[in-house]
Design a protein around this motif. Structure first.
Motif, PDB file in Angstrom:
ATOM      1  N   PRO A   1      10.544  -9.102  -5.359  1.00  7.92           N
ATOM      2  CA  PRO A   1       9.253  -9.753  -5.094  1.00  7.92           C
ATOM      3  C   PRO A   1       8.619 -10.272  -6.381  1.00  7.92           C
ATOM      4  O   PRO A   1       8.667  -9.610  -7.417  1.00  7.92           O
ATOM      5  CB  PRO A   1       8.404  -8.640  -4.470  1.00  7.92           C
TER       6      PRO A   1
ATOM      7  N   ARG B   1       5.132 -14.123  -4.099  1.00  7.96           N
ATOM      8  CA  ARG B   1       4.843 -13.467  -2.811  1.00  7.96           C
ATOM      9  C   ARG B   1       3.381 -13.070  -2.742  1.00  7.96           C
ATOM     10  O   ARG B   1       2.787 -13.003  -1.660  1.00  7.96           O
ATOM     11  CB  ARG B   1       5.734 -12.243  -2.658  1.00  7.96           C
ATOM     12  N   SER B   2       2.790 -12.760  -3.886  1.00  5.83           N
ATOM     13  CA  SER B   2       1.374 -12.401  -3.964  1.00  5.83           C
ATOM     14  C   SER B   2       0.770 -13.087  -5.179  1.00  5.83           C
ATOM     15  O   SER B   2       1.401 -13.158  -6.236  1.00  5.83           O
ATOM     16  CB  SER B   2       1.209 -10.881  -4.075  1.00  5.83           C
TER      17      SER B   2
ATOM     18  N   LYS C   1      -1.697 -15.128   0.886  1.00  6.70           N
ATOM     19  CA  LYS C   1      -1.056 -14.472  -0.251  1.00  6.70           C
ATOM     20  C   LYS C   1      -2.005 -14.273  -1.432  1.00  6.70           C
ATOM     21  O   LYS C   1      -1.635 -13.659  -2.427  1.00  6.70           O
ATOM     22  CB  LYS C   1       0.159 -15.279  -0.720  1.00  6.70           C
TER      23      LYS C   1
ATOM     24  N   ARG D   1       0.492  -3.076  -3.029  1.00  6.46           N
ATOM     25  CA  ARG D   1       0.264  -3.556  -1.665  1.00  6.46           C
ATOM     26  C   ARG D   1       1.147  -4.764  -1.341  1.00  6.46           C
ATOM     27  O   ARG D   1       1.925  -4.729  -0.409  1.00  6.46           O
ATOM     28  CB  ARG D   1      -1.205  -3.910  -1.463  1.00  6.46           C
ATOM     29  N   LEU D   2       0.974  -5.858  -2.037  1.00  5.28           N
ATOM     30  CA  LEU D   2       1.711  -7.104  -1.875  1.00  5.28           C
ATOM     31  C   LEU D   2       1.466  -7.793  -0.533  1.00  5.28           C
ATOM     32  O   LEU D   2       1.484  -9.019  -0.449  1.00  5.28           O
ATOM     33  CB  LEU D   2       3.212  -6.895  -2.087  1.00  5.28           C
ATOM     34  N   ASP D   3       1.257  -7.043   0.533  1.00  9.99           N
ATOM     35  CA  ASP D   3       0.998  -7.661   1.831  1.00  9.99           C
ATOM     36  C   ASP D   3      -0.395  -8.301   1.839  1.00  9.99           C
ATOM     37  O   ASP D   3      -1.279  -7.907   1.084  1.00  9.99           O
ATOM     38  CB  ASP D   3       1.088  -6.628   2.949  1.00  9.99           C
ATOM     39  N   PRO D   4      -0.619  -9.296   2.696  1.00  5.28           N
ATOM     40  CA  PRO D   4      -1.928  -9.946   2.772  1.00  5.28           C
ATOM     41  C   PRO D   4      -3.052  -8.956   3.053  1.00  5.28           C
ATOM     42  O   PRO D   4      -2.894  -8.036   3.856  1.00  5.28           O
ATOM     43  CB  PRO D   4      -1.761 -10.942   3.932  1.00  5.28           C
ATOM     44  N   ASP D   5      -4.176  -9.139   2.384  1.00  2.00           N
ATOM     45  CA  ASP D   5      -5.355  -8.300   2.587  1.00  2.00           C
ATOM     46  C   ASP D   5      -6.232  -8.982   3.638  1.00  2.00           C
ATOM     47  O   ASP D   5      -6.993  -9.900   3.320  1.00  2.00           O
ATOM     48  CB  ASP D   5      -6.105  -8.125   1.262  1.00  2.00           C
ATOM     49  N   GLU D   6      -6.141  -8.516   4.868  1.00  2.00           N
ATOM     50  CA  GLU D   6      -6.845  -9.175   5.970  1.00  2.00           C
ATOM     51  C   GLU D   6      -8.358  -9.026   5.868  1.00  2.00           C
ATOM     52  O   GLU D   6      -9.110  -9.921   6.258  1.00  2.00           O
ATOM     53  CB  GLU D   6      -6.337  -8.620   7.301  1.00  2.00           C
TER      54      GLU D   6
END
Length: 267
Positions: free
Chosen positions: A75, A98-99, A124, A245-250
């Motif tokens: 990543p 990715r982020s 992202k 985290r790397l995943d989207p922060d909703e």
């Protein structure tokens, strides 16, 4: 994991979040278009750092310099420590990440920067002005989870004038509680100093008058005040959180796309 930290006149590529100090790079060769450093061991913390100093036409093609250094399937994270592009997703380095991590608070104009990021929002993207609030949000959520679960009527947030994280915190509270939120300036403050939640049985408050001392007081109706240690978050702590985290922060997405307009209505 590969972390890319673009700077003026330099691109640092590392496999861990330690910022690189590129002040001592060799720039004496007038014939070369690229100077580089490789740092490892004590100079690079837990990984390796490559610092690139392009000159001439290479300055406009940082992606071609970085791509050969990337590891397949690892990543990629792009981090702008100060000034960020108006649209990170269209940036040559940001497009491959990715982020994408920005830090509007440390830019020359935090509110102009956050408006650019809002206008060009992408799932992202995340800003460390938001990450600095993680502990505050967690403690406030814990307070509200405790009975009695009475509705909140108004909220007051206090801190320094023109402090971007305070406005983001107010926007989050306004969005989630759907009640009026008052932002109050505290002369001499350097960070958020308090949040006060009013309900029918009294005021719930979380106060940290001095960020350097890092002592916070939780007060709830019918209970004795609790003193806890809440030191100001360091840059390394915030960056490490985002790299984990790397995943989207909703929630961040909701705050900057919806909540911000609730406390800063457009004309």
């Amino acid at each position: 994991m590969i972390a890319i930290s673009p700077k003026k006149g330099a691109a640092a590529v590392a496999d861990h979040p330690e910022p690189a100090d590129d002040a001592d790079a060799d720039t004496n060769s007038a014939d070369s278009n690229l100077d580089a450093q490789v740092r490892f061991g004590a100079d690079a913390g837990a990984g390796e750092i490559i610092v690139l100093h392009p000159r001439g036409g290479l300055v406009h093609h940082p992606d071609t310099l970085v791509i050969p250094l990337l590891v397949p399937d690892a990543p990629v994270v792009a981090w702008w420590p100060t000034e960020a592009p108006a649209n990170p997703s269209k940036d040559l380095l940001g497009a491959m990440a990715r982020s994408r991590i920005t830090d509007a608070l440390r830019s020359s104009n935090p509110y102009r920067t956050i408006e650019d990021l809002r206008r060009n929002w992408s799932p992202k993207n995340v800003d460390m002005s938001w990450t600095r609030l993680t502990v505050w949000r967690a403690m406030l959520a814990t307070m509200l989870d405790q009975p009695p679960h009475l509705p909140i009527s108004t909220v007051r947030v206090t801190g320094p004038k023109g402090f971007l994280p305070m406005d983001l915190l107010a926007a989050w509270l306004r969005l989630k509680l759907n009640v009026p939120v008052i932002v109050e300036d505290v002369p001499g403050a350097t960070a958020v100093t308090g949040v006060y939640l009013t309900r029918s049985d009294g005021v719930l408050s979380l106060e940290r008058p001095n960020a350097e001392e890092g002592i916070a007081v939780i007060s709830m109706p019918g209970q004795s005040p609790q003193t806890i240690s809440v030191p100001a978050r360091t840059l390394e702590e915030c960056l490490s959180e985002e790299l984990r985290r790397l995943d989207p922060d909703e929630v961040y997405a909701e705050v900057i796309t919806k909540g911000w307009d609730l406390i800063h209505p457009r004309d």
